[in-house]
Structures are given as structure tokens and as C-alpha cells.
Design a protein around this motif. Structure first.
Motif, PDB file in Angstrom:
ATOM      1  N   THR A  70      24.580   2.350 -14.906  1.00 58.38           N
ATOM      2  CA  THR A  70      24.746   3.323 -13.822  1.00 58.38           C
ATOM      3  C   THR A  70      23.673   3.210 -12.747  1.00 58.38           C
ATOM      4  OG1 THR A  70      23.509   4.982 -15.084  1.00 58.38           O
ATOM      5  CG2 THR A  70      25.906   4.994 -15.331  1.00 58.38           C
ATOM      6  N   TYR A  71      22.633   2.442 -13.004  1.00 59.35           N
ATOM      7  CA  TYR A  71      21.551   2.268 -12.034  1.00 59.35           C
ATOM      8  C   TYR A  71      21.680   0.959 -11.266  1.00 59.35           C
ATOM      9  CZ  TYR A  71      19.674   5.891 -15.046  1.00 59.35           C
ATOM     10  OH  TYR A  71      19.515   7.039 -15.774  1.00 59.35           O
ATOM     11  N   GLU A  92      12.507   5.187 -12.809  1.00 53.12           N
ATOM     12  CA  GLU A  92      11.997   5.016 -14.170  1.00 53.12           C
ATOM     13  C   GLU A  92      13.124   4.809 -15.180  1.00 53.12           C
ATOM     14  OE1 GLU A  92       9.433   7.295 -17.626  1.00 53.12           O
ATOM     15  OE2 GLU A  92       9.302   8.048 -15.574  1.00 53.12           O
ATOM     16  N   PRO A  93      14.208   5.624 -15.142  1.00 47.98           N
ATOM     17  CA  PRO A  93      15.326   5.351 -16.058  1.00 47.98           C
ATOM     18  C   PRO A  93      15.968   3.978 -15.825  1.00 47.98           C
ATOM     19  CG  PRO A  93      15.522   7.561 -15.146  1.00 47.98           C
ATOM     20  CD  PRO A  93      14.398   6.876 -14.419  1.00 47.98           C
ATOM     21  N   ALA A  94      15.932   3.486 -14.585  1.00 50.94           N
ATOM     22  CA  ALA A  94      16.480   2.150 -14.311  1.00 50.94           C
ATOM     23  C   ALA A  94      15.652   1.079 -15.016  1.00 50.94           C
ATOM     24  CB  ALA A  94      16.521   1.896 -12.804  1.00 50.94           C
ATOM     25  N   TYR A  95      14.328   1.189 -14.940  1.00 51.55           N
ATOM     26  CA  TYR A  95      13.459   0.252 -15.664  1.00 51.55           C
ATOM     27  C   TYR A  95      13.680   0.378 -17.177  1.00 51.55           C
ATOM     28  CZ  TYR A  95      10.522  -1.491 -11.834  1.00 51.55           C
ATOM     29  OH  TYR A  95      10.056  -2.139 -10.723  1.00 51.55           O
ATOM     30  N   LEU A 119      16.853  -1.376 -18.015  1.00 46.38           N
ATOM     31  CA  LEU A 119      16.645  -2.831 -17.941  1.00 46.38           C
ATOM     32  C   LEU A 119      15.966  -3.339 -19.204  1.00 46.38           C
ATOM     33  CD1 LEU A 119      16.544  -5.556 -16.322  1.00 46.38           C
ATOM     34  CD2 LEU A 119      14.266  -4.831 -15.590  1.00 46.38           C
ATOM     35  N   LEU A 120      14.923  -2.660 -19.635  1.00 43.60           N
ATOM     36  CA  LEU A 120      14.195  -3.102 -20.827  1.00 43.60           C
ATOM     37  C   LEU A 120      15.022  -2.933 -22.087  1.00 43.60           C
ATOM     38  CD1 LEU A 120      11.309  -4.287 -21.109  1.00 43.60           C
ATOM     39  CD2 LEU A 120      11.807  -3.344 -18.900  1.00 43.60           C
ATOM     40  N   ARG A 121      15.782  -1.877 -22.176  1.00 45.29           N
ATOM     41  CA  ARG A 121      16.634  -1.656 -23.354  1.00 45.29           C
ATOM     42  C   ARG A 121      17.635  -2.806 -23.488  1.00 45.29           C
ATOM     43  NH1 ARG A 121      18.762   3.305 -22.190  1.00 45.29           N
ATOM     44  NH2 ARG A 121      16.923   4.268 -23.108  1.00 45.29           N
ATOM     45  N   GLN A 122      18.270  -3.161 -22.389  1.00 50.39           N
ATOM     46  CA  GLN A 122      19.254  -4.245 -22.415  1.00 50.39           C
ATOM     47  C   GLN A 122      18.576  -5.602 -22.641  1.00 50.39           C
ATOM     48  OE1 GLN A 122      21.987  -2.501 -23.083  1.00 50.39           O
ATOM     49  NE2 GLN A 122      23.089  -4.004 -21.877  1.00 50.39           N
ATOM     50  N   THR A 123      17.424  -5.790 -22.043  1.00 46.29           N
ATOM     51  CA  THR A 123      16.700  -7.048 -22.219  1.00 46.29           C
ATOM     52  C   THR A 123      16.304  -7.240 -23.671  1.00 46.29           C
ATOM     53  OG1 THR A 123      15.882  -6.954 -19.948  1.00 46.29           O
ATOM     54  CG2 THR A 123      14.704  -8.395 -21.456  1.00 46.29           C
ATOM     55  N   GLN A 183      14.072  -7.223  -7.745  1.00 52.19           N
ATOM     56  CA  GLN A 183      14.708  -6.241  -6.867  1.00 52.19           C
ATOM     57  C   GLN A 183      14.237  -4.826  -7.208  1.00 52.19           C
ATOM     58  OE1 GLN A 183      18.944  -6.726  -7.214  1.00 52.19           O
ATOM     59  NE2 GLN A 183      18.947  -8.721  -6.215  1.00 52.19           N
ATOM     60  N   LEU A 184      14.141  -4.542  -8.507  1.00 54.38           N
ATOM     61  CA  LEU A 184      13.619  -3.231  -8.924  1.00 54.38           C
ATOM     62  C   LEU A 184      12.188  -3.041  -8.429  1.00 54.38           C
ATOM     63  CD1 LEU A 184      14.803  -2.597 -12.603  1.00 54.38           C
ATOM     64  CD2 LEU A 184      15.270  -1.195 -10.605  1.00 54.38           C
TER      65      LEU A 184
END
Length: 176
Positions: free
Chosen positions: A86-87, A99-102, A105-109, A130-131
Motif C-alpha cells: 500500500t506504500y 516509517e511504515p513504508a520502510y 520494505l524490510l519485512r518483504q526483503t 527512491q524511499l
């Protein structure tokens, strides 16, 4: 120290007497053999280092060539959606959503990194950059607590990426 000396003296004398039993020619031959063994070991190590250096150079060259290839826009969008969910609209992230976007990203990474190729890492790094650019734009309005958490997430991402690079380089150097 004084108690050690009485025990060491006979051993030292025995060693000296044994050395006295050999001739200079015998000692010269022993030294020559030792030097030959050391020379062989050094030569073998140097040969292995040359091979490893060549492999590392090939890996580096291939990595540079890969990084010069432009990323596909459609693949970048798909990867962004996969990693950020969603981000994914990075240019619309706000102080409350960066912060939730980062974190996303880390959760998926963390979940996907073991199956990623180096090219997948290129896409993930592009998204990460980009972030970071968006963070620069809104950073002055960001609470210090959020910025601290984001810095920790950034450090983790860079660590995972570097770990993969080191692993791939190690594999390239070891392979025949």
C-alpha cells in the motif's frame, strides 16, 4: 622462573649437544630442504591467490556490466508493489507513512532475499534509493524517534544487501 630454570637447562644442553653432533654440511642440507618446502608453500599460495583475484575481477566486471543495464520500468513498478504494498506510491509518502513504508520494505526483503538474484537486489536497491530520496524531502518534519527507527531499518537493508554481495563474491572466488 627460578624453578623452571633447573628443568630447562638439561633440555637446552641436550639440544645443543645434538646440534653439535651434526656437520655443517648436514645442517646446510636441512636448511635447504626447509627453504624448498617454504618456497613450495609460498608458490602454491601465490598461485591460489592469482586464481582467486582473477575470479573476483570477473565477478566485479560482471557486476558492473549488470548495474549499467537500465532497470525495466514495468518490472520496477511490479517490484515496488510487491515490496511496498500500500506504500508503493513513494512520491506521495508523508511524515506519518514513511516509517511504515520502510518497515514494509524490510519485512518483504527479509522474507524474499534468500531467493533473490543480484538483479532482484538491483530492483530492491532502486526502490530503497527512491524511499531515501523521499525521506530527504520530508525529513525536516519527521519526529526524531521516527528518524531513528528509519535509520535502523536502513542499516539492516544495507547489511542484508552487502551480505548477499559478499556471499556471491565468495562463491565466485571459490568456484572452479
Amino acid at each position: 622462573m627460578k624453578t623452571f630454570l633447573p628443568y630447562a637447562a638439561p633440555l637446552l644442553c641436550a639440544a645443543l649437544l645434538t646440534a653439535c653432533d651434526s656437520t655443517p654440511r648436514e645442517r646446510q642440507e636441512a636448511v635447504r630442504n626447509e627453504v624448498h618446502e617454504l618456497d613450495t608453500l609460498a608458490s602454491t599460495a601465490a598461485s591460489k591467490m592469482r586464481v582467486a583475484a582473477r575470479r573476483a575481477a570477473r565477478f566485479d566486471s560482471a557486476s558492473r556490466a549488470r548495474s549499467r543495464q537500465p532497470l525495466d520500468n514495468a518490472a520496477t513498478k511490479a517490484f515496488t508493489q510487491q515490496l511496498l504494498g500500500t506504500y508503493a506510491a513513494i512520491d506521495q509518502l508523508t511524515v506519518t507513512t514513511i516509517e511504515p513504508a520502510y518497515t514494509q520494505l524490510l519485512r518483504q526483503t527479509r522474507t524474499l532475499r534468500r531467493q533473490w538474484t543480484q538483479r532482484d537486489w538491483d530492483y530492491a536497491s532502486a526502490i530503497y534509493k527512491q524511499l531515501n530520496e523521499r525521506l530527504k524531502a520530508i525529513r525536516l518534519d519527521l519526529p526524531a524517534r521516527s528518524e531513528l527507527r528509519i535509520r535502523a531499518l536502513q542499516a539492516e537493508f544495507v547489511t542484508m544487501e552487502t551480505s548477499r554481495d559478499v556471499k556471491d563474491l565468495g562463491g565466485a572466488v571459490k568456484q572452479p
